[in-house]
Design a protein around this motif. Structure first.
Motif, PDB file in Angstrom:
ATOM      1  N   PRO A 286     -52.525 -90.297  -3.545  1.00  0.00           N
ATOM      2  CA  PRO A 286     -52.702 -91.759  -3.519  1.00  0.00           C
ATOM      3  C   PRO A 286     -51.935 -92.437  -2.384  1.00  0.00           C
ATOM      4  N   ASN A 287     -50.736 -91.943  -2.078  1.00  0.00           N
ATOM      5  CA  ASN A 287     -49.977 -92.528  -0.968  1.00  0.00           C
ATOM      6  C   ASN A 287     -50.705 -92.334   0.360  1.00  0.00           C
ATOM      7  N   TYR A 288     -51.251 -91.148   0.557  1.00  0.00           N
ATOM      8  CA  TYR A 288     -51.985 -90.888   1.803  1.00  0.00           C
ATOM      9  C   TYR A 288     -53.229 -91.765   1.891  1.00  0.00           C
ATOM     10  N   LEU A 289     -53.964 -91.883   0.789  1.00  0.00           N
ATOM     11  CA  LEU A 289     -55.162 -92.720   0.798  1.00  0.00           C
ATOM     12  C   LEU A 289     -54.810 -94.183   1.050  1.00  0.00           C
TER      13      LEU A 289
ATOM     14  N   ALA B  65     -46.422 -96.464   9.486  1.00  0.00           N
ATOM     15  CA  ALA B  65     -46.667 -95.519   8.392  1.00  0.00           C
ATOM     16  C   ALA B  65     -45.403 -94.770   8.009  1.00  0.00           C
ATOM     17  N   LEU B  66     -44.442 -94.693   8.933  1.00  0.00           N
ATOM     18  CA  LEU B  66     -43.178 -94.008   8.672  1.00  0.00           C
ATOM     19  C   LEU B  66     -42.093 -94.952   8.165  1.00  0.00           C
TER      20      LEU B  66
ATOM     21  N   PHE C  29     -39.348 -85.695   8.355  1.00  0.00           N
ATOM     22  CA  PHE C  29     -40.422 -85.045   9.118  1.00  0.00           C
ATOM     23  C   PHE C  29     -41.710 -84.909   8.312  1.00  0.00           C
ATOM     24  N   PHE C  30     -41.616 -84.881   6.964  1.00  0.00           N
ATOM     25  CA  PHE C  30     -42.796 -84.608   6.156  1.00  0.00           C
ATOM     26  C   PHE C  30     -43.826 -85.722   6.269  1.00  0.00           C
ATOM     27  N   ASP C  31     -43.375 -86.984   6.246  1.00  0.00           N
ATOM     28  CA  ASP C  31     -44.324 -88.084   6.367  1.00  0.00           C
ATOM     29  C   ASP C  31     -44.986 -88.093   7.744  1.00  0.00           C
ATOM     30  N   ALA C  32     -44.231 -87.704   8.783  1.00  0.00           N
ATOM     31  CA  ALA C  32     -44.825 -87.633  10.121  1.00  0.00           C
ATOM     32  C   ALA C  32     -45.877 -86.533  10.196  1.00  0.00           C
ATOM     33  N   ILE C  33     -45.655 -85.434   9.485  1.00  0.00           N
ATOM     34  CA  ILE C  33     -46.658 -84.367   9.447  1.00  0.00           C
ATOM     35  C   ILE C  33     -47.937 -84.852   8.776  1.00  0.00           C
ATOM     36  N   LEU C  34     -47.784 -85.682   7.736  1.00  0.00           N
ATOM     37  CA  LEU C  34     -48.944 -86.169   6.998  1.00  0.00           C
ATOM     38  C   LEU C  34     -49.741 -87.215   7.774  1.00  0.00           C
TER      39      LEU C  34
END
Length: 291
Positions: free
Chosen positions: A127-130, A143-144, A211-216
């Motif tokens: 849901p966060n990604y969407l 987004a970060l 780093f995880f949110d940047a990967i997403l």
């Protein structure tokens, strides 16, 4: 009896000094090891064992890291994320915590319950990604920053600190005609520098290491942050030169490049921390006086 007590105190000080020295050595060794490996050449950097001093001194690993365009892109994006995110988080956390610290604020308990609720339950990864995608924030710096702009835990800490400030100070300012914003910015915040410095440091370190949110959310190479680049080098065993076409010298050991990248990515936090340390010390002193 006095001599025995003096001997006991001396023994305690000696043992305590040895313990703290050993603890300091254990804490510093990983950094010294990385620094030694990063300054070593070829086979020496790949040698298994203790690295306290480079036997074959060589700057080639740092040269290969610093000439890479991708390294500077990561630095730029990480610095922008850290500075903007920390400034916005500190300002909005203070502005949100201030009314919640007032007993006369309408529905204060309801707002606090809703804030605590977000600490326990979340929407989840998909849901966060969407949500980020529908908002059009993919491949964007926001987004970060926006998803974690205000931490509920930090907000409650700042609110509790605001509540500990004597109400008489605010009342005297209001008698002189000060508005709520004036009271907050000129009375409350200057007295809250220790807690605000703590929140700023937590936020800055969190943004710098994330780093995880940047990967997403990031697919453009020009939007990558430094930690993603570091992850690619260490976990995926990819040379910087092989990743972005910088033409890495193949005699440079992979271990030396990894160590040099870690040192370069860690230095900014090590440089900033001493400037905030005085606020932590001040906070401890204020707490001891009030206690």
């Amino acid at each position: 009896m006095m001599q025995n007590r003096t001997f006991g105190v001396r023994m305690f000080q000696a043992v305590n000094g040895l313990f703290l020295t050993a603890l300091m050595a254990l804490t510093l060794y990983p950094f010294v090891h990385l620094l030694s490996v990063s300054l070593s050449e070829g086979a020496e950097a790949s040698r298994i064992g203790l690295h306290l001093w480079p036997r074959s001194f060589d700057w080639v690993a740092y040269r290969e890291v610093l000439i890479s365009e991708l390294t500077w892109i990561g630095y730029r994006n990480t610095v922008l994320r850290t500075v903007i995110g920390t400034a916005l988080t500190a300002a909005l956390t203070a502005m949100t915590a201030y009314p919640l610290a007032k007993a006369y604020f309408p529905l204060r308990r309801t707002w606090i319950v809703l804030i605590v609720f977000t600490m326990i339950f979340s929407g989840g990864l998909v849901p966060n990604y969407l949500l980020i995608k529908e908002l059009g924030l993919l491949n964007s710096l926001w987004a970060l920053i926006l998803p974690g702009l205000i931490s509920p835990f930090s907000l409650l800490i700042v609110r509790n600190f605001f509540q500990s400030i004597p109400v008489s100070l605010e009342e005297s300012a209001r008698i002189d005609g000060a508005s709520e914003l004036t009271v907050m910015w000129r009375i409350v915040l200057p007295l809250s520098m220790p807690v605000m410095a703590t929140i700023a440091l937590w936020t800055a370190v969190g943004h710098w290491n994330a780093f995880f949110d940047a990967i997403l959310y990031m697919t453009d190479k020009n939007k990558l942050v430094l930690q993603v680049i570091l992850r690619k080098i260490i976990l995926e065993h990819q040379m910087i030169g092989q990743y972005d076409g910088a033409g890495l010298n193949m005699r440079t050991a992979q271990e030396a490049v990894e160590a040099a990248t870690i040192i370069i990515s860690t230095l900014p936090i090590l440089i900033v921390y001493p400037f905030l340390q005085k606020h932590f010390v001040k906070g401890v002193m204020l707490g001891s006086i009030k206690g």
